[in-house]
Scaffold this active site. Sequence first.
Site, PDB file in Angstrom:
ATOM      1  N   ILE A 114      24.049  28.564   3.319  1.00  0.00           N
ATOM      2  CA  ILE A 114      25.131  28.517   4.296  1.00  0.00           C
ATOM      3  C   ILE A 114      26.487  28.596   3.612  1.00  0.00           C
ATOM      4  O   ILE A 114      27.409  29.256   4.090  1.00  0.00           O
ATOM      5  CB  ILE A 114      25.049  27.214   5.128  1.00  0.00           C
ATOM      6  CG1 ILE A 114      23.622  26.978   5.645  1.00  0.00           C
ATOM      7  CG2 ILE A 114      26.050  27.242   6.275  1.00  0.00           C
ATOM      8  CD1 ILE A 114      23.063  28.110   6.472  1.00  0.00           C
ATOM      9  N   GLU A 115      26.613  27.904   2.492  1.00  0.00           N
ATOM     10  CA  GLU A 115      27.900  27.816   1.818  1.00  0.00           C
ATOM     11  C   GLU A 115      28.328  29.124   1.158  1.00  0.00           C
ATOM     12  O   GLU A 115      29.477  29.548   1.289  1.00  0.00           O
ATOM     13  CB  GLU A 115      27.854  26.703   0.758  1.00  0.00           C
ATOM     14  CG  GLU A 115      27.863  25.301   1.326  1.00  0.00           C
ATOM     15  CD  GLU A 115      29.193  24.950   1.979  1.00  0.00           C
ATOM     16  OE1 GLU A 115      30.210  25.561   1.629  1.00  0.00           O
ATOM     17  OE2 GLU A 115      29.201  24.064   2.849  1.00  0.00           O
ATOM     18  N   SER A 116      27.413  29.753   0.421  1.00  0.00           N
ATOM     19  CA  SER A 116      27.826  30.869  -0.439  1.00  0.00           C
ATOM     20  C   SER A 116      26.819  31.997  -0.546  1.00  0.00           C
ATOM     21  O   SER A 116      27.050  32.945  -1.287  1.00  0.00           O
ATOM     22  CB  SER A 116      28.084  30.334  -1.855  1.00  0.00           C
ATOM     23  OG  SER A 116      26.881  29.817  -2.397  1.00  0.00           O
ATOM     24  N   TYR A 122      27.370  24.316  11.924  1.00  0.00           N
ATOM     25  CA  TYR A 122      27.026  24.157  10.511  1.00  0.00           C
ATOM     26  C   TYR A 122      25.584  23.671  10.313  1.00  0.00           C
ATOM     27  O   TYR A 122      24.780  24.337   9.660  1.00  0.00           O
ATOM     28  CB  TYR A 122      28.016  23.193   9.861  1.00  0.00           C
ATOM     29  CG  TYR A 122      27.918  23.096   8.361  1.00  0.00           C
ATOM     30  CD1 TYR A 122      28.330  24.137   7.547  1.00  0.00           C
ATOM     31  CD2 TYR A 122      27.435  21.946   7.743  1.00  0.00           C
ATOM     32  CE1 TYR A 122      28.269  24.045   6.163  1.00  0.00           C
ATOM     33  CE2 TYR A 122      27.369  21.841   6.369  1.00  0.00           C
ATOM     34  CZ  TYR A 122      27.787  22.892   5.589  1.00  0.00           C
ATOM     35  OH  TYR A 122      27.719  22.787   4.216  1.00  0.00           O
TER      36      TYR A 122
END
Length: 379
Positions: free
Chosen positions: A137-139, A244
């Site tokens: 999800i982040e990167s 998220y």
Amino acid sequence: MFRKTPIAWLCAALFASSASYAATPATAPLDAVSIDGTGQQRTDARHALMPELGVNDADFPLESMAISEGDLWERIRNGFSIPELNSPLVARHAASYAAHPEAFERLGLRASRYLFYVVQELEKRGMPTELALLPVIESGFNPNAYSHAKAAGMWQFIPSTGLRYNLKQNAFRDERRDVVASTNAALNYLEQLHEMFGDWQLALAAYNWGEGSVRKAIARARAAGKGTDYLSLSPYMPAETRNYYPKLQAVKNIVALPARYQIRLPEIENQPYFTAVRKTRDIDVKLAAELAEMPLEEFKALNPQFNRPVITGSPDTQILLPHFNAERFTENLANWTRTLSSWTSLRISAARERIRSEEHTSELQSRQYLVCRLLLEKK
């Protein structure tokens, strides 16, 4: 409700300057979610093809992909322990991922370098293995990811939060991109958030939105007679945070039952991909890759923290190499008789002096942060 006491105003003044510090990015920016412990929301643009994953490249060919049920994925599944979240948002994101199976498969291949280490560290701490999927999800598991909010690395730390968790950022390296250092910092942060909220879903909301924002949402929900779980707090969240954890739950669902979504997960062996080699002498990045007998790009993928074409040696400097290449590096280095670095000692020494000054300032800021936090908690 939180109000700024004189101590709070003092703390705000102390850290105003540190938030603007950022190291030079190693690559062109990659839009991604970033971490901010201040409670400020950051919304960055996403890639058009697969916004949730941040993957639209062809870096990893799919033809060589093997399938296995007895690999690291099974170990990850066995460690799932965060309560399931069922909501229309989870179904929507899972459908979006399933609509782009090639991108998801390439992402799995990119993750294969790093995933074993993350899982191993989570298990050492007794933390849920779902968290190993958070860099999706982040990167998109890209350690060179760099956002418009100046967040960097696989775990997307902004400069000030990186300093809080002892990630060095100077002319020669940015540990927000260091695979080992940033992973340990991220797990420290997540552990702290879980201790704060007693709930992994809320801890993840705070990881994205900031612990201050989650506290305020809880206070608002309680005042309105509402629940304080993730779904109950969702109406108080901005869109990015509201989506998220559902995104992470969607990735978890796919990893749990990939056949249901017609996605093939690449085989990832249940053993370390890399080992650490200490480096006490300066060496050019290109030469280090040559001595390790590996492509330069592969070397950089494991060691993306170096901002310059030279690795400055020190007692705490290490490079990551696959086991075979680590053996070749050690042997070739012992037989190398020429200079290891084309950078002059004068240039490196001058830069080191600047770094010592910067690190002293960062250490003082970290101490100030801890003192202010303790004072605020006593209020």
